[in-house]
Design a protein around this motif. Structure first.
Motif, PDB file in Angstrom:
ATOM      1  N   ALA A 178       0.855  -1.181   0.000  1.00  0.00           N
ATOM      2  CA  ALA A 178       0.000   0.000   0.000  1.00  0.00           C
ATOM      3  C   ALA A 178       0.890   1.230   0.000  1.00  0.00           C
ATOM      4  CB  ALA A 178      -0.917   0.007   1.223  1.00  0.00           C
ATOM      5  N   ASP A 179       0.469   2.260  -0.721  1.00  0.00           N
ATOM      6  CA  ASP A 179       1.317   3.421  -0.811  1.00  0.00           C
ATOM      7  C   ASP A 179       0.530   4.707  -0.628  1.00  0.00           C
ATOM      8  OD1 ASP A 179       1.631   3.106  -4.424  1.00  0.00           O
ATOM      9  OD2 ASP A 179      -0.084   3.437  -3.157  1.00  0.00           O
ATOM     10  N   ASP A 180      -0.521   4.643   0.151  1.00  0.00           N
ATOM     11  CA  ASP A 180      -1.315   5.824   0.495  1.00  0.00           C
ATOM     12  C   ASP A 180      -1.723   6.636  -0.729  1.00  0.00           C
ATOM     13  OD1 ASP A 180      -1.173   5.185   3.182  1.00  0.00           O
ATOM     14  OD2 ASP A 180       0.645   6.373   3.506  1.00  0.00           O
ATOM     15  N   GLY A 181      -2.093   5.947  -1.822  1.00  0.00           N
ATOM     16  CA  GLY A 181      -2.602   6.640  -2.988  1.00  0.00           C
ATOM     17  C   GLY A 181      -1.543   7.091  -3.968  1.00  0.00           C
ATOM     18  N   ASP A 182      -0.266   6.903  -3.660  1.00  0.00           N
ATOM     19  CA  ASP A 182       0.793   7.303  -4.568  1.00  0.00           C
ATOM     20  C   ASP A 182       1.091   6.148  -5.495  1.00  0.00           C
ATOM     21  OD1 ASP A 182       2.918   8.442  -5.852  1.00  0.00           O
ATOM     22  OD2 ASP A 182       4.310   8.234  -4.169  1.00  0.00           O
ATOM     23  N   SER A 183       0.230   5.927  -6.486  1.00  0.00           N
ATOM     24  CA  SER A 183       0.392   4.774  -7.347  1.00  0.00           C
ATOM     25  C   SER A 183       1.507   4.976  -8.367  1.00  0.00           C
ATOM     26  CB  SER A 183      -0.926   4.416  -8.034  1.00  0.00           C
ATOM     27  OG  SER A 183      -1.422   5.529  -8.713  1.00  0.00           O
ATOM     28  N   ALA A 184       2.191   6.138  -8.348  1.00  0.00           N
ATOM     29  CA  ALA A 184       3.336   6.326  -9.218  1.00  0.00           C
ATOM     30  C   ALA A 184       4.443   5.355  -8.834  1.00  0.00           C
ATOM     31  CB  ALA A 184       3.838   7.766  -9.140  1.00  0.00           C
ATOM     32  N   ALA A 185       4.429   4.842  -7.607  1.00  0.00           N
ATOM     33  CA  ALA A 185       5.438   3.894  -7.151  1.00  0.00           C
ATOM     34  C   ALA A 185       5.120   2.477  -7.617  1.00  0.00           C
ATOM     35  CB  ALA A 185       5.546   3.933  -5.637  1.00  0.00           C
ATOM     36  N   THR A 186       3.920   2.215  -8.065  1.00  0.00           N
ATOM     37  CA  THR A 186       3.529   0.894  -8.529  1.00  0.00           C
ATOM     38  C   THR A 186       4.180   0.620  -9.879  1.00  0.00           C
ATOM     39  OG1 THR A 186       1.413   1.131  -7.417  1.00  0.00           O
ATOM     40  CG2 THR A 186       1.549  -0.563  -9.111  1.00  0.00           C
ATOM     41  N   PRO A 187       4.809  -0.562 -10.046  1.00  0.00           N
ATOM     42  CA  PRO A 187       5.443  -0.859 -11.334  1.00  0.00           C
ATOM     43  C   PRO A 187       4.427  -0.842 -12.474  1.00  0.00           C
ATOM     44  CG  PRO A 187       6.063  -2.489  -9.667  1.00  0.00           C
ATOM     45  CD  PRO A 187       4.990  -1.634  -9.071  1.00  0.00           C
ATOM     46  N   VAL A 188       4.819  -0.222 -13.582  1.00  0.00           N
ATOM     47  CA  VAL A 188       3.969  -0.131 -14.762  1.00  0.00           C
ATOM     48  C   VAL A 188       4.755  -0.710 -15.935  1.00  0.00           C
ATOM     49  CG1 VAL A 188       2.750   1.425 -16.314  1.00  0.00           C
ATOM     50  CG2 VAL A 188       2.856   1.949 -13.879  1.00  0.00           C
ATOM     51  N   HIS A 189       4.144  -1.648 -16.650  1.00  0.00           N
ATOM     52  CA  HIS A 189       4.824  -2.311 -17.758  1.00  0.00           C
ATOM     53  C   HIS A 189       4.040  -2.133 -19.050  1.00  0.00           C
ATOM     54  CE1 HIS A 189       7.537  -4.282 -14.948  1.00  0.00           C
ATOM     55  NE2 HIS A 189       6.482  -4.475 -14.193  1.00  0.00           N
ATOM     56  N   LEU A 190       4.761  -1.794 -20.099  1.00  0.00           N
ATOM     57  CA  LEU A 190       4.221  -1.716 -21.451  1.00  0.00           C
ATOM     58  C   LEU A 190       5.094  -2.666 -22.272  1.00  0.00           C
ATOM     59  CD1 LEU A 190       3.420   1.534 -23.392  1.00  0.00           C
ATOM     60  CD2 LEU A 190       4.663  -0.312 -24.469  1.00  0.00           C
ATOM     61  N   THR A 191       4.464  -3.580 -22.985  1.00  0.00           N
ATOM     62  CA  THR A 191       5.249  -4.530 -23.769  1.00  0.00           C
ATOM     63  C   THR A 191       4.923  -4.400 -25.246  1.00  0.00           C
ATOM     64  OG1 THR A 191       3.630  -6.294 -23.430  1.00  0.00           O
ATOM     65  CG2 THR A 191       5.460  -6.203 -21.886  1.00  0.00           C
ATOM     66  N   ILE A 192       5.897  -4.800 -26.042  1.00  0.00           N
ATOM     67  CA  ILE A 192       5.730  -4.831 -27.497  1.00  0.00           C
ATOM     68  C   ILE A 192       6.005  -6.265 -27.929  1.00  0.00           C
ATOM     69  CG2 ILE A 192       6.537  -3.957 -29.716  1.00  0.00           C
ATOM     70  CD1 ILE A 192       7.555  -1.450 -28.156  1.00  0.00           C
ATOM     71  N   THR A 193       4.997  -6.876 -28.552  1.00  0.00           N
ATOM     72  CA  THR A 193       5.124  -8.251 -29.034  1.00  0.00           C
ATOM     73  C   THR A 193       4.397  -8.361 -30.370  1.00  0.00           C
ATOM     74  OG1 THR A 193       5.053  -9.034 -26.734  1.00  0.00           O
ATOM     75  CG2 THR A 193       4.741 -10.685 -28.455  1.00  0.00           C
ATOM     76  N   ASP A 194       5.064  -8.929 -31.364  1.00  0.00           N
ATOM     77  CA  ASP A 194       4.466  -9.127 -32.689  1.00  0.00           C
ATOM     78  C   ASP A 194       3.881  -7.836 -33.265  1.00  0.00           C
ATOM     79  OD1 ASP A 194       5.123 -11.849 -32.608  1.00  0.00           O
ATOM     80  OD2 ASP A 194       3.232 -12.358 -31.618  1.00  0.00           O
ATOM     81  N   HIS A 195       4.647  -6.767 -33.157  1.00  0.00           N
ATOM     82  CA  HIS A 195       4.248  -5.457 -33.681  1.00  0.00           C
ATOM     83  C   HIS A 195       2.959  -4.921 -33.058  1.00  0.00           C
ATOM     84  CE1 HIS A 195       7.278  -6.372 -36.755  1.00  0.00           C
ATOM     85  NE2 HIS A 195       7.365  -5.056 -36.882  1.00  0.00           N
ATOM     86  N   GLU A 196       2.723  -5.235 -31.793  1.00  0.00           N
ATOM     87  CA  GLU A 196       1.560  -4.700 -31.075  1.00  0.00           C
ATOM     88  C   GLU A 196       1.990  -4.214 -29.702  1.00  0.00           C
ATOM     89  OE1 GLU A 196      -1.733  -7.373 -30.867  1.00  0.00           O
ATOM     90  OE2 GLU A 196      -1.860  -7.623 -33.033  1.00  0.00           O
ATOM     91  N   PHE A 197       1.393  -3.093 -29.287  1.00  0.00           N
ATOM     92  CA  PHE A 197       1.608  -2.569 -27.937  1.00  0.00           C
ATOM     93  C   PHE A 197       0.635  -3.243 -26.981  1.00  0.00           C
ATOM     94  CE2 PHE A 197       2.837   1.231 -30.494  1.00  0.00           C
ATOM     95  CZ  PHE A 197       4.131   1.400 -30.014  1.00  0.00           C
ATOM     96  N   ASP A 198       1.117  -3.627 -25.823  1.00  0.00           N
ATOM     97  CA  ASP A 198       0.253  -4.075 -24.722  1.00  0.00           C
ATOM     98  C   ASP A 198       0.424  -3.037 -23.626  1.00  0.00           C
ATOM     99  OD1 ASP A 198      -1.346  -5.386 -22.904  1.00  0.00           O
ATOM    100  OD2 ASP A 198       0.058  -7.031 -22.548  1.00  0.00           O
ATOM    101  N   VAL A 199      -0.573  -2.148 -23.523  1.00  0.00           N
ATOM    102  CA  VAL A 199      -0.518  -0.989 -22.641  1.00  0.00           C
ATOM    103  C   VAL A 199      -1.423  -1.235 -21.436  1.00  0.00           C
ATOM    104  CG1 VAL A 199      -0.932   1.515 -22.557  1.00  0.00           C
ATOM    105  CG2 VAL A 199      -0.160   0.456 -24.670  1.00  0.00           C
ATOM    106  N   PRO A 200      -0.992  -0.848 -20.226  1.00  0.00           N
ATOM    107  CA  PRO A 200      -1.875  -1.002 -19.063  1.00  0.00           C
ATOM    108  C   PRO A 200      -3.145  -0.172 -19.227  1.00  0.00           C
ATOM    109  CG  PRO A 200       0.091   0.261 -18.489  1.00  0.00           C
ATOM    110  CD  PRO A 200       0.267  -0.206 -19.894  1.00  0.00           C
ATOM    111  N   ASP A 201      -4.203  -0.561 -18.508  1.00  0.00           N
ATOM    112  CA  ASP A 201      -5.479   0.166 -18.601  1.00  0.00           C
ATOM    113  C   ASP A 201      -5.309   1.635 -18.239  1.00  0.00           C
ATOM    114  OD1 ASP A 201      -6.806  -2.147 -19.372  1.00  0.00           O
ATOM    115  OD2 ASP A 201      -7.346  -2.669 -17.313  1.00  0.00           O
ATOM    116  N   THR A 202      -4.625   1.901 -17.145  1.00  0.00           N
ATOM    117  CA  THR A 202      -4.354   3.279 -16.719  1.00  0.00           C
ATOM    118  C   THR A 202      -2.992   3.325 -16.030  1.00  0.00           C
ATOM    119  OG1 THR A 202      -5.390   3.010 -14.545  1.00  0.00           O
ATOM    120  CG2 THR A 202      -6.793   3.830 -16.326  1.00  0.00           C
ATOM    121  N   VAL A 203      -2.422   4.529 -15.988  1.00  0.00           N
ATOM    122  CA  VAL A 203      -1.190   4.757 -15.236  1.00  0.00           C
ATOM    123  C   VAL A 203      -1.353   6.043 -14.446  1.00  0.00           C
ATOM    124  CG1 VAL A 203       0.249   3.567 -16.947  1.00  0.00           C
ATOM    125  CG2 VAL A 203      -0.011   6.034 -17.073  1.00  0.00           C
ATOM    126  N   ALA A 204      -0.607   6.149 -13.371  1.00  0.00           N
ATOM    127  CA  ALA A 204      -0.640   7.356 -12.546  1.00  0.00           C
ATOM    128  C   ALA A 204       0.192   8.457 -13.209  1.00  0.00           C
ATOM    129  CB  ALA A 204      -0.082   7.051 -11.162  1.00  0.00           C
TER     130      ALA A 204
END
Length: 142
Positions: A53-79
């Motif tokens: 838990a980070d008291d609402g500071d979700s900027a500390a939560t790891p965020v991953h964007l991947t590229i596979t087979d010429h496609e982006f896999d982007v998270p639903d939302t980021v801080a």
């Protein structure tokens, strides 16, 4: 009985005390406050940190964007301002480039991983790969 003691000792449930060595109320409270194990007398803040838990500071939560087979896999939302880790699983280089010039533009070589910071301003940011313009996605910052 020795099996029961071994199980209790392995799970941390075996409590051993010596007569005359029991802590006073002040000593017990002091030991609980210094306890490094959440759930065993640790302060509430330590439990929250241990749980991620980070008291609402979700900027500390790891965020991953991947590229596979010429496609982006982007998270639903980021801080806002979150560090985004981009991993390219393809055998050729790509970019993660905002459609609006100057927001973000990172190159990621074949099989490489890079990071960049999400925009500080909440919003929807369309993005593309410069060498492969058909590769598109949207980064939602909220």
């Amino acid at each position: 009985m020795s099996t029961t003691l071994a199980v209790l000792a392995a799970t941390g449930l075996l409590l051993v005390g010596c007569q005359g060595d029991e802590p006073t109320d002040d000593q017990g409270a002091e030991e609980e406050a210094d306890s490094p194990r959440p759930g065993y007398g640790a302060p509430r803040e330590a439990e929250e940190e241990a749980d991620g838990a980070d008291d609402g500071d979700s900027a500390a939560t790891p965020v991953h964007l991947t590229i596979t087979d010429h496609e982006f896999d982007v998270p639903d939302t980021v801080a806002p301002g979150a560090e985004i880790t981009v991993t390219n699983h393809d055998g050729e280089a790509h970019t993660v480039t905002s459609d609006e010039s100057g927001i973000f533009d990172v190159a990621v070589g074949a099989g490489e991983t890079v990071t960049f910071a999400a925009p500080e301003e909440p919003g929807d940011y369309s993005l593309h790969c410069t060498p492969h313009p058909s590769m598109t996605a949207t980064l939602v910052v909220e």
